[in-house]
Design a protein around this motif. Structure first.
Motif, PDB file in Angstrom:
ATOM      1  N   ALA A 194       0.830  -1.211   0.000  1.00 37.79           N
ATOM      2  CA  ALA A 194       0.000   0.000   0.000  1.00 37.79           C
ATOM      3  C   ALA A 194       0.865   1.262   0.000  1.00 37.79           C
ATOM      4  O   ALA A 194       0.524   2.250  -0.653  1.00 37.79           O
ATOM      5  CB  ALA A 194      -0.936   0.001   1.205  1.00 37.79           C
ATOM      6  N   MET A 195       2.003   1.221   0.689  1.00 40.00           N
ATOM      7  CA  MET A 195       2.899   2.377   0.712  1.00 40.00           C
ATOM      8  C   MET A 195       3.590   2.564  -0.640  1.00 40.00           C
ATOM      9  O   MET A 195       3.684   3.678  -1.144  1.00 40.00           O
ATOM     10  CB  MET A 195       3.915   2.235   1.836  1.00 40.00           C
ATOM     11  CG  MET A 195       3.291   2.389   3.220  1.00 40.00           C
ATOM     12  SD  MET A 195       4.431   2.036   4.558  1.00 40.00           S
ATOM     13  CE  MET A 195       5.581   3.380   4.386  1.00 40.00           C
ATOM     14  N   VAL A 196       4.047   1.467  -1.233  1.00 37.79           N
ATOM     15  CA  VAL A 196       4.714   1.536  -2.533  1.00 37.79           C
ATOM     16  C   VAL A 196       3.742   2.030  -3.602  1.00 37.79           C
ATOM     17  O   VAL A 196       4.099   2.848  -4.443  1.00 37.79           O
ATOM     18  CB  VAL A 196       5.324   0.167  -2.912  1.00 37.79           C
ATOM     19  CG1 VAL A 196       5.761   0.134  -4.363  1.00 37.79           C
ATOM     20  CG2 VAL A 196       6.497  -0.169  -1.992  1.00 37.79           C
ATOM     21  N   ASN A 197       2.500   1.555  -3.541  1.00 37.00           N
ATOM     22  CA  ASN A 197       1.477   1.973  -4.505  1.00 37.00           C
ATOM     23  C   ASN A 197       0.861   3.329  -4.169  1.00 37.00           C
ATOM     24  O   ASN A 197      -0.061   3.773  -4.847  1.00 37.00           O
ATOM     25  CB  ASN A 197       0.363   0.924  -4.577  1.00 37.00           C
ATOM     26  CG  ASN A 197       0.856  -0.383  -5.143  1.00 37.00           C
ATOM     27  OD1 ASN A 197       1.810  -0.414  -5.918  1.00 37.00           O
ATOM     28  ND2 ASN A 197       0.213  -1.470  -4.741  1.00 37.00           N
ATOM     29  N   GLN A 198       1.342   3.947  -3.113  1.00 35.95           N
ATOM     30  CA  GLN A 198       0.871   5.245  -2.631  1.00 35.95           C
ATOM     31  C   GLN A 198      -0.603   5.237  -2.248  1.00 35.95           C
ATOM     32  O   GLN A 198      -1.292   6.255  -2.331  1.00 35.95           O
ATOM     33  CB  GLN A 198       1.207   6.348  -3.632  1.00 35.95           C
ATOM     34  CG  GLN A 198       2.690   6.490  -3.843  1.00 35.95           C
ATOM     35  CD  GLN A 198       3.052   7.605  -4.798  1.00 35.95           C
ATOM     36  OE1 GLN A 198       2.206   8.156  -5.500  1.00 35.95           O
ATOM     37  NE2 GLN A 198       4.330   7.942  -4.827  1.00 35.95           N
ATOM     38  N   ASP A 199      -1.099   4.063  -1.823  1.00 33.53           N
ATOM     39  CA  ASP A 199      -2.445   3.962  -1.273  1.00 33.53           C
ATOM     40  C   ASP A 199      -2.443   4.296   0.205  1.00 33.53           C
ATOM     41  O   ASP A 199      -3.499   4.505   0.813  1.00 33.53           O
ATOM     42  CB  ASP A 199      -3.006   2.551  -1.466  1.00 33.53           C
ATOM     43  CG  ASP A 199      -3.190   2.204  -2.933  1.00 33.53           C
ATOM     44  OD1 ASP A 199      -3.476   3.126  -3.725  1.00 33.53           O
ATOM     45  OD2 ASP A 199      -3.034   1.018  -3.277  1.00 33.53           O
ATOM     46  N   LEU A 200      -1.240   4.326   0.786  1.00 33.01           N
ATOM     47  CA  LEU A 200      -1.062   4.628   2.194  1.00 33.01           C
ATOM     48  C   LEU A 200       0.125   5.571   2.319  1.00 33.01           C
ATOM     49  O   LEU A 200       1.218   5.263   1.854  1.00 33.01           O
ATOM     50  CB  LEU A 200      -0.808   3.333   2.992  1.00 33.01           C
ATOM     51  CG  LEU A 200      -0.643   3.443   4.496  1.00 33.01           C
ATOM     52  CD1 LEU A 200      -1.920   3.990   5.146  1.00 33.01           C
ATOM     53  CD2 LEU A 200      -0.322   2.079   5.087  1.00 33.01           C
TER      54      LEU A 200
END
Length: 182
Positions: free
Chosen positions: A105-111
């Motif tokens: 989620a962090m890598v995908n910028q969802d978080l």
């Protein structure tokens, strides 16, 4: 056990031990007749933080959650749960060990990285141990309702809380880290 400290903050009493709990601010996640479990909010692990920077490609802090099971990684997250398994802390925060889901989620910028605090290890107490430590004035129990657990709290957090408590706590807030030098 007289009181549950679940959801409260523990502020360590100044001492000369110099261990991981010296000048610590601990968020208690669970506390019942089986013991207590929490995380130190203000002890950054600089070595692991640098390694995460290389792994993820951007800066992210890793904190020493405590001296127990340092090989385990925990994520304290602000917002609605995005992982399949989690433990609610309050209406704004939850705890998870779902590393792949959080990192993805962090890598995908969802978080956003500001919404996550990473801990290695945790702080744990056996049944009635924490109660005894509080009774022996090793900890001050504080209700803090406006503390953002995921903010980059560092070594100054302990001092700030002590100053806000006022009275005798002001003396502790202004004492040197090695109180034997006082």
């Amino acid at each position: 056990m007289n009181n549950s400290y679940k959801g409260k903050i523990l502020i360590s009493t100044p001492d000369i031990s110099g261990d991981i709990f010296s000048r610590s601010v601990v968020l208690i996640i669970e506390h019942d007749a089986h013991g207590a479990f929490g995380f130190i909010l203000n002890k950054k692990n600089y070595f692991l933080s640098e390694n995460m920077k290389h792994l993820l490609g951007h800066e992210i802090d890793v904190y020493e959650g405590g001296p127990v099971e340092n090989d385990r990684v925990f994520f304290l997250v602000k917002g609605k749960p995005i992982t399949s398994e989690y433990l609610p802390i309050d209406e704004n925060f939850y705890l998870t060990e779902q590393q792949e889901e959080i990192v993805s989620a962090m890598v995908n910028q969802d978080l956003n990285k500001q919404e996550v605090k990473i801990f290695t290890g945790y702080s744990g107490w056996s049944p009635y141990q924490l109660d005894q430590e509080v009774q022996n004035k090793m900890w001050t129990v504080v209700d803090l309702f406006q503390l953002d657990y995921t903010s980059p709290n560092d070594h100054t957090l302990w001092k700030k809380i002590m100053q806000n408590l006022g009275g005798d706590y002001l003396l502790w807030a202004n004492s040197p880290e090695d109180v034997s030098l006082n």
